[in-house]
Design an enzyme around this catalytic site. Structure first.
Site, PDB file in Angstrom:
ATOM      1  N   ARG A 160      13.093  -5.464   3.769  1.00  0.00           N
ATOM      2  CA  ARG A 160      12.075  -6.180   4.534  1.00  0.00           C
ATOM      3  C   ARG A 160      10.749  -6.003   3.803  1.00  0.00           C
ATOM      4  NH1 ARG A 160       7.930  -4.552   7.801  1.00  0.00           N
ATOM      5  NH2 ARG A 160       7.489  -5.608   9.753  1.00  0.00           N
ATOM      6  N   ARG A 206       0.593  -0.485  20.404  1.00  0.00           N
ATOM      7  CA  ARG A 206       1.975  -0.854  20.089  1.00  0.00           C
ATOM      8  C   ARG A 206       2.959   0.231  20.523  1.00  0.00           C
ATOM      9  NH1 ARG A 206       1.381  -2.279  13.859  1.00  0.00           N
ATOM     10  NH2 ARG A 206       0.077  -0.429  14.036  1.00  0.00           N
ATOM     11  N   ASP A 243       7.275  -5.785   3.487  1.00  0.00           N
ATOM     12  CA  ASP A 243       6.212  -5.545   4.462  1.00  0.00           C
ATOM     13  C   ASP A 243       4.887  -6.142   3.999  1.00  0.00           C
ATOM     14  OD1 ASP A 243       5.219  -4.074   6.845  1.00  0.00           O
ATOM     15  OD2 ASP A 243       4.005  -3.041   5.351  1.00  0.00           O
ATOM     16  N   HIS A 269       0.844  -1.202   0.000  1.00  0.00           N
ATOM     17  CA  HIS A 269       0.000   0.000   0.000  1.00  0.00           C
ATOM     18  C   HIS A 269       0.874   1.245   0.000  1.00  0.00           C
ATOM     19  CE1 HIS A 269       0.602  -1.661   4.115  1.00  0.00           C
ATOM     20  NE2 HIS A 269       1.067  -0.451   4.336  1.00  0.00           N
ATOM     21  N   GLU A 312       8.087 -10.511   5.688  1.00  0.00           N
ATOM     22  CA  GLU A 312       7.308 -10.252   6.886  1.00  0.00           C
ATOM     23  C   GLU A 312       5.921 -10.842   6.679  1.00  0.00           C
ATOM     24  OE1 GLU A 312       4.649  -7.697   9.728  1.00  0.00           O
ATOM     25  OE2 GLU A 312       4.735  -7.319   7.600  1.00  0.00           O
ATOM     26  N   ASP A 333       6.017  -4.488  16.554  1.00  0.00           N
ATOM     27  CA  ASP A 333       4.615  -4.896  16.497  1.00  0.00           C
ATOM     28  C   ASP A 333       4.220  -5.693  17.740  1.00  0.00           C
ATOM     29  OD1 ASP A 333       3.679  -3.680  14.185  1.00  0.00           O
ATOM     30  OD2 ASP A 333       4.382  -5.301  12.886  1.00  0.00           O
TER      31      ASP A 333
END
Ligand code: GLC
Ligand code: GLC
Length: 651
Positions: free
Chosen positions: A293, A526, A295, A195, A337, A402
């Site tokens: 990474r 978080r 996502d 996104h 991830e 997270d």
């Protein structure tokens, strides 16, 4: 002609057709750097059939498939041409030593630049600290331009080419990457490709009604289609918004937003999206990023009537990006991830897809074993679910930015007599401190009243009992909490792959509840563990009388110890039946060396049969690497509360 033959032949033919005009476009480069160009073409020929097959599977039915193929090739060639010399050298180095990340010398750390060091300039000053910790892999949390206010901790990216102004500039980022590399530290950044933020240029142009960019996203005029999708979608942030779509009043459209309302999902069915994101990927690679990474990989492909998670096309997309990286910037590797069911996590891991991956199962079950004081689910899962393709590595961690989700397999649990639903409830109660006698001080995250599902936030130290102990000013509890923390560290350091530390945890940072007073963070728990680094807690690193200082120094010692043990390299792990329900045992083997690890997950003294260990250790005598002493027990090894042993067999 079989399908594979057809693909191969068309792949080769297409490249034969595309190359001559490409050489013309790249004439300057070809002429100035004929050797470099030869290397590029060699990689291209090696990867093209695979890339062609993947893109054909994804976009073959598209009427302008060959146009997109040409565009992707040109993008790749330009990316290679723009690659700085030092990074090309790194490419060659990594092609010669592709499994560099399997070394036991590699330790990882992750942090938010602003919370850890204020900004990129501050990061430079922290390099000696990272070196002291033995860090060779540094993941900086998203640092790109993002909307003001809530931006999901930077995971709503407005531009992949601009650093958020309070953090620095792209030039500073590139300089930092170089400085880190010169110190043997690989820079890891996120590739947030599922996104963009609703303020990204593409989203703005979609908003302005540009057809080309509307097709980058999922926009619907009414609820008809969203309702159909919503029937089978999981809600990721149910306390933020129900369903996976957001009404945008400006453009009068429902927008697909898996996460927050300001994070617009991209439509990878559109090959232009694939190509546009490839450019961003190359930009990051050429800025000096060595590990991307990936996502939220699970969500990148949508299909009506499915959960829209972990679909086969998601894998094809990542594999295609992997092929592009092999051609233009082969030093770059991917980390997946996928915080999903363990059966799905492993599907992203291969040399052709993501070479390394978070290991959420191991993470969650370490906490599970700590709560239950029993290792059966952890041992069973390690025994049956550790294996990944040769050359790949787990990234093993205890805490991240997270929450913790209880992602074990229900069948695994049932087989061991554990009711999975009840067990998850217990774990949530335990870690939010609701369970009587719990040592943990966590905070619930995204409790879903409909499904009863919930996750947990909190720092490592608070979850492991240090917050409670300090609050109660209880020395005995403090001692137990410190032991728990070191036990977890010992297991994650010994297990193989890349151990990854969330910076702050190394000095036992406690939860910070002040996030509730910050309007943009208040409804995202978080933030309780996204704490500003306490550099000014003067001298904590050297103060052995403080839990944080003691833990830090023990951790330094363990990391250094690990680095010196070849048996801790690679990813090979064999679980052993310790014969004691509270004691986890496994053997690590690499480079012909062997280490036996046993770890007591209870606050009571435990014994394991020495003969059993001899059987697995293939030796009569052991030396405990950690304590330095010989373990000469004849019948039993006795483990103190939460004690762990790293046993080196000798004869
Ligand atoms: C990943 C990130 C998480 C973020 C989400 C959406 O899961 O780790 O922090 O909220 O993606 O980008
Ligand atoms: C991730 C995961 C979810 C995680 C969330 C961020 O993509 O799927 O379990 O908790 O996003 O918190």
């Amino acid at each position: 002609m079989s399908e594979t033959e057809w693909i191969r032949e068309h792949a080769i033919r297409s490249l034969e057709r595309l190359l001559p005009p490409l050489r013309v476009i790249m004439a300057g480069v070809v002429k100035d750097d004929p050797n470099g160009w030869q290397v590029f073409e060699r990689r291209l020929w090696a990867e093209w059939p695979r890339l062609f097959r993947l893109l054909h599977q994804l976009y073959g039915t598209n009427y302008d498939f060959f146009y997109h193929l040409g565009a992707i090739l040109a993008t790749t060639a330009h990316a290679w041409a723009g690659r700085p010399g030092q990074l090309r050298e790194l490419d060659a180095q990594r092609e010669a030593d592709p499994f560099w990340y399997q070394s036991q010398k590699l330790t990882g750390a992750v942090c938010y630049v602003d919370l850890f060091a204020d900004d990129l300039a501050g990061m430079h000053e922290r390099i000696p600290y990272l070196k002291q910790l033995g860090i060779g892999y540094l993941h900086l949390m998203p640092l790109f331009a993002a909307p003001e206010g809530n931006n999901d901790g930077g995971y709503a990216v407005s531009s992949y080419r601009q650093v958020a102004p309070h953090i620095g500039t792209i030039q500073q980022l590139a300089d930092l990457a170089t400085a880190l590399r010169n110190e043997g530290i690989s820079l890891v950044l996120d590739f947030v490709f599922n996104h963009t933020s609703d303020e990204h240029e593409w989203a703005k142009r979609a908003r302005a009604g540009e057809r080309e960019y509307e097709e980058f996203y999922f926009l619907f005029p009414d609820r008809t289609i969203p309702d159909q999708y919503d029937r089978t979608l999981r809600e990721i942030f149910p306390t933020v918004r129900r369903g996976s779509f957001t009404w945008d009043a400006d453009i009068e459209r429902w927008v697909w937003t898996t996460f927050n309302s300001f994070q617009w999902d991209l439509n990878y069915r559109n090959p232009a999206v694939f190509c546009a994101m490839a450019e961003e990927l190359f930009f990051l690679a050429n800025t000096g990023v060595e590990v991307l990474r990936l996502d939220a990989v699970a969500f990148i492909w949508k299909e009506l009537g499915t959960s829209c998670e972990n679909l086969p096309q998601a894998h094809l997309i990542i594999q295609a990006y992997n092929a592009l990286a092999r051609i233009a910037c082969p030093a770059l590797i991917f980390k997946s991830e996928a915080i999903v069911h363990p059966d799905d996590v492993v599907k992203y891991i291969s040399l052709q897809e993501a070479q390394i991956s978070y290991n959420p199962l191991f993470m969650a079950l370490c906490w599970e074993a700590l709560a239950t004081r029993e290792v059966k689910l952890l041992a069973h899962s390690l025994a049956t679910r550790w294996a990944i393709p040769q050359g790949c590595s787990w990234v093993n961690y205890l805490r991240s930015h997270d929450d913790i989700g209880w992602t074990f397999d229900d069948e695994d649990a049932r087989r061991l007599g554990i009711d999975p639903y009840g067990h998850r409830r217990f774990l949530n109660d335990f870690y939010t401190g609701d369970f009587p006698g719990s040592f943990a001080r966590g905070v619930p995250f995204q409790a879903n009243p409909v499904t009863g599902d919930a996750r947990v936030s909190g720092t490592l130290a608070s979850l492991a009992g240090l917050e409670q102990a300090i609050h109660e000013q209880n020395g005995a509890l403090t001692d137990l909490a410190i032991r728990r923390i070191l036990l977890l560290y010992s297991v994650v350091l010994a297990a193989g792959g890349i151990p990854l530390f969330y910076l702050g945890d190394e000095v036992a940072t406690l939860n910070d509840y002040s996030y509730v007073r910050n309007a943009t963070h208040a409804d995202d728990s978080r933030w309780v563990h996204r704490v500003a680094y306490h550099w000014r807690d003067n001298g904590i690193h050297n103060d052995m009388a403080q839990p944080g200082g003691y833990i830090f120094n023990e951790l330094l010692r363990l990391i250094a110890l690990r680095q010196g043990q070849e048996a801790f390299g690679g990813n090979q792990l064999e679980v052993i039946a310790s014969g004691n329900p509270h004691v986890l045992g496994f053997v690590r083997t690499a480079a012909g060396k062997r280490i036996l690890v046993i770890a007591n997950f209870s606050e009571r003294e435990q014994q394991v049969s020495a003969n059993r260990m001899r059987l697995f250790g293939l030796s009569y005598c052991f030396r405990d690497l950690n304590g330095g002493s010989e373990v000469a027990a004849n019948t039993y090894f006795t483990l103190a509360p939460y004690q762990f042993l790293w046993l080196e067999p000798y004869t």
